[in-house]
Design a protein around this motif. Structure first.
Motif, PDB file in Angstrom:
ATOM      1  N   MET A   6      30.587   5.848 -20.797  1.00  0.00           N
ATOM      2  CA  MET A   6      30.703   6.035 -19.356  1.00  0.00           C
ATOM      3  C   MET A   6      31.451   7.328 -19.026  1.00  0.00           C
ATOM      4  N   SER A  38      32.549   1.915 -24.685  1.00  0.00           N
ATOM      5  CA  SER A  38      32.133   1.980 -23.283  1.00  0.00           C
ATOM      6  C   SER A  38      32.815   3.132 -22.560  1.00  0.00           C
ATOM      7  N   THR A  71      30.658  -0.326 -14.271  1.00  0.00           N
ATOM      8  CA  THR A  71      29.211  -0.210 -14.459  1.00  0.00           C
ATOM      9  C   THR A  71      28.713   1.123 -13.900  1.00  0.00           C
ATOM     10  N   GLU A  72      27.476   1.480 -14.254  1.00  0.00           N
ATOM     11  CA  GLU A  72      26.896   2.704 -13.707  1.00  0.00           C
ATOM     12  C   GLU A  72      26.801   2.632 -12.186  1.00  0.00           C
ATOM     13  N   GLU A  73      26.427   1.470 -11.663  1.00  0.00           N
ATOM     14  CA  GLU A  73      26.299   1.313 -10.222  1.00  0.00           C
ATOM     15  C   GLU A  73      27.642   1.513  -9.530  1.00  0.00           C
ATOM     16  N   GLU A  74      28.687   0.916 -10.091  1.00  0.00           N
ATOM     17  CA  GLU A  74      30.015   1.076  -9.511  1.00  0.00           C
ATOM     18  C   GLU A  74      30.486   2.523  -9.613  1.00  0.00           C
TER      19      GLU A  74
END
Length: 442
Positions: free
Chosen positions: A340, A336, A422-425
């Motif tokens: 990320m 991850s 996360t991608e959103e965060e």
């Protein structure tokens, strides 16, 4: 984004701050200027005040809460160990200690398979010095400028940045050498140039007097300095050539932060000693360690190791580390961080393309940094070395007001979120950064 429950019963944020300032000392600070965030709880990538103001933890606190806050699996392991055996002195053997040593031997590079457990990273580096000196019979330790190795006497002397100055003269025998990086205006040496300078220093100091060379494979608080290709391999070769122990300080860069279990893995290098802490337990409880290659451990079979700590191999720490390592594996957090990290690299490049104040961005995995300048022509840092400036203070204030927590230091700030982000965060964090850079330019 899912909003955690931030309802907390207890002291108000202001009361917490007032009592804490009245009765405790804050580190690296003139106490009159301290303005701490009162923290009541945390979950995932977020923490909050007693009044419910939420912050995205974009620095994993001190680059340590790698698995995120409040993981129930680790909490249960702590509870179970505390109920079973809260403490045993370090002359005893416990199941948690046995299992942790075996597990670390599986994931550490090469034949690093014996460990001395400590209270944290500073003590790990202290004991690495002792081991190197006892094993080699030599005295000197080489370390870099632009480095940080801890706040205790020996590790503070190893530290190359200005935090060392107040503790000088420190312990004898430490020799500092220049990094390949010389600041935003001068930039980088090639690996060959940097290695030639280091070898010259070794010769001038006396190769047969140098016990160890300690380095952060990726420098942390001094700028997330990702070394040029061939540099780490070159350090390994020099240490082998001159019989010097290579000591990799992986306290900050270890446990997935760079997209590998340990940063040295990027260059397929096996150090002789490797120090660790922070992500070892994701900082849920204190624990550090010195890992050593088998031949070094065998040296102490018939010779006394002169080192010890009351909390060496503390059962709570060992049990927490075991549970934390299992989380890394079960949730594929190393992968991850790698995935990320690619996204973060793109977002950092976007900041540099958009904002004239961004002089450089650097990242590896989820270990990132933005370095700010007054203008792209002069590349003068937006704050002086070992200082700050009004624009940097405004940026830090903006981040805090907007609920983004990260370190702002000298002319740079960090992007080091938990590996579970996360991608959103991630996009939310970079949106705040984007607006903050626009804010200080206005």
């Amino acid at each position: 984004m899912k909003t955690p429950d931030t309802t907390v019963a207890g002291l108000s944020g202001q009361t917490i701050v007032d009592l804490t300032k009245a009765h405790t000392l804050f580190e690296w600070s003139a106490q009159a200027g301290v303005d701490p965030i009162p923290v009541a709880g945390a979950k995932g990538c977020w923490f909050w005040t007693p009044e419910g103001k939420r912050y995205l933890d974009f620095n994993s606190q001190l680059m340590c809460v790698n698995i995120g806050h409040g993981d129930e699996r680790v909490i249960r392991a702590i509870q179970q160990q505390a109920a079973t055996l809260a403490y045993a002195n370090p002359f005893m053997a416990t199941e948690a200690r046995a299992r942790l040593g075996r597990k670390l031997a599986e994931i550490c590079p090469g034949d690093i398979d014996v460990f001395f457990f400590t209270n944290g990273g500073s003590e790990a580096n202290e004991n690495a010095i002792k081991i190197a000196r006892q094993y080699t019979g030599r005295h000197k330790i080489m370390a870099f400028y632009r480095s940080y190795h801890g706040g205790t006497a020996g590790s503070m002397t190893l530290t190359g940045d200005p935090r060392r100055w107040a503790a000088e003269p420190g312990i004898p025998g430490v020799v500092h050498v220049l990094n390949p990086y010389h600041g935003i205006q001068r930039g980088w040496d090639t690996a060959d140039v940097a290695l030639a300078r280091i070898e010259e220093t070794i010769q001038l100091e006396g190769a047969d007097k140098i016990a160890g060379f300690i380095l952060e494979p990726v420098t942390g608080t001094n700028g997330v300095l990702v070394p040029p290709d061939g540099f780490i391999q070159g350090i390994r070769d020099l240490c082998t050539k001159y019989g010097i122990l290579m000591i990799a300080d992986e306290v900050m860069s270890g446990f997935g932060r760079t997209g590998e279990w340990f940063a040295v893995n990027h260059w397929r290098v096996v150090p002789d000693l490797m120090t660790m802490a922070k992500g070892l337990t994701s900082a849920y409880v204190p624990l550090g360690a010195v890992g050593m290659r088998r031949r070094i451990a065998d040296f102490f079979n018939d010779k006394v190791f002169f080192g010890g700590l009351t909390y060496n191999s503390h059962p709570l720490g060992c049990a927490t580390a075991l549970a934390t390592l299992q989380v890394y594996e079960d949730d594929h957090l190393i992968e991850s961080a790698r995935r990320m990290g690619l996204m973060m690299n793109d977002l950092l490049a976007g900041l540099q393309a958009k904002h004239a104040s961004v002089g450089a961005v650097r990242s590896i995995g989820l270990f990132g940094l933005v370095e700010l300048v007054k203008d792209r022509q002069s590349m003068e840092p937006l704050a002086p070395f070992n200082g700050t400036s009004e624009p940097m203070r405004r940026l830090g204030k903006f981040f805090r007001e907007e609920g983004l927590y990260t370190f702002v230091r000298m002319n740079y700030f960090f992007t080091n979120p938990p590996l579970i982000i996360t991608e959103e965060e991630m996009r939310h964090g970079f949106d705040v950064i984007d607006r903050g850079l626009t804010h200080i330019a206005g």
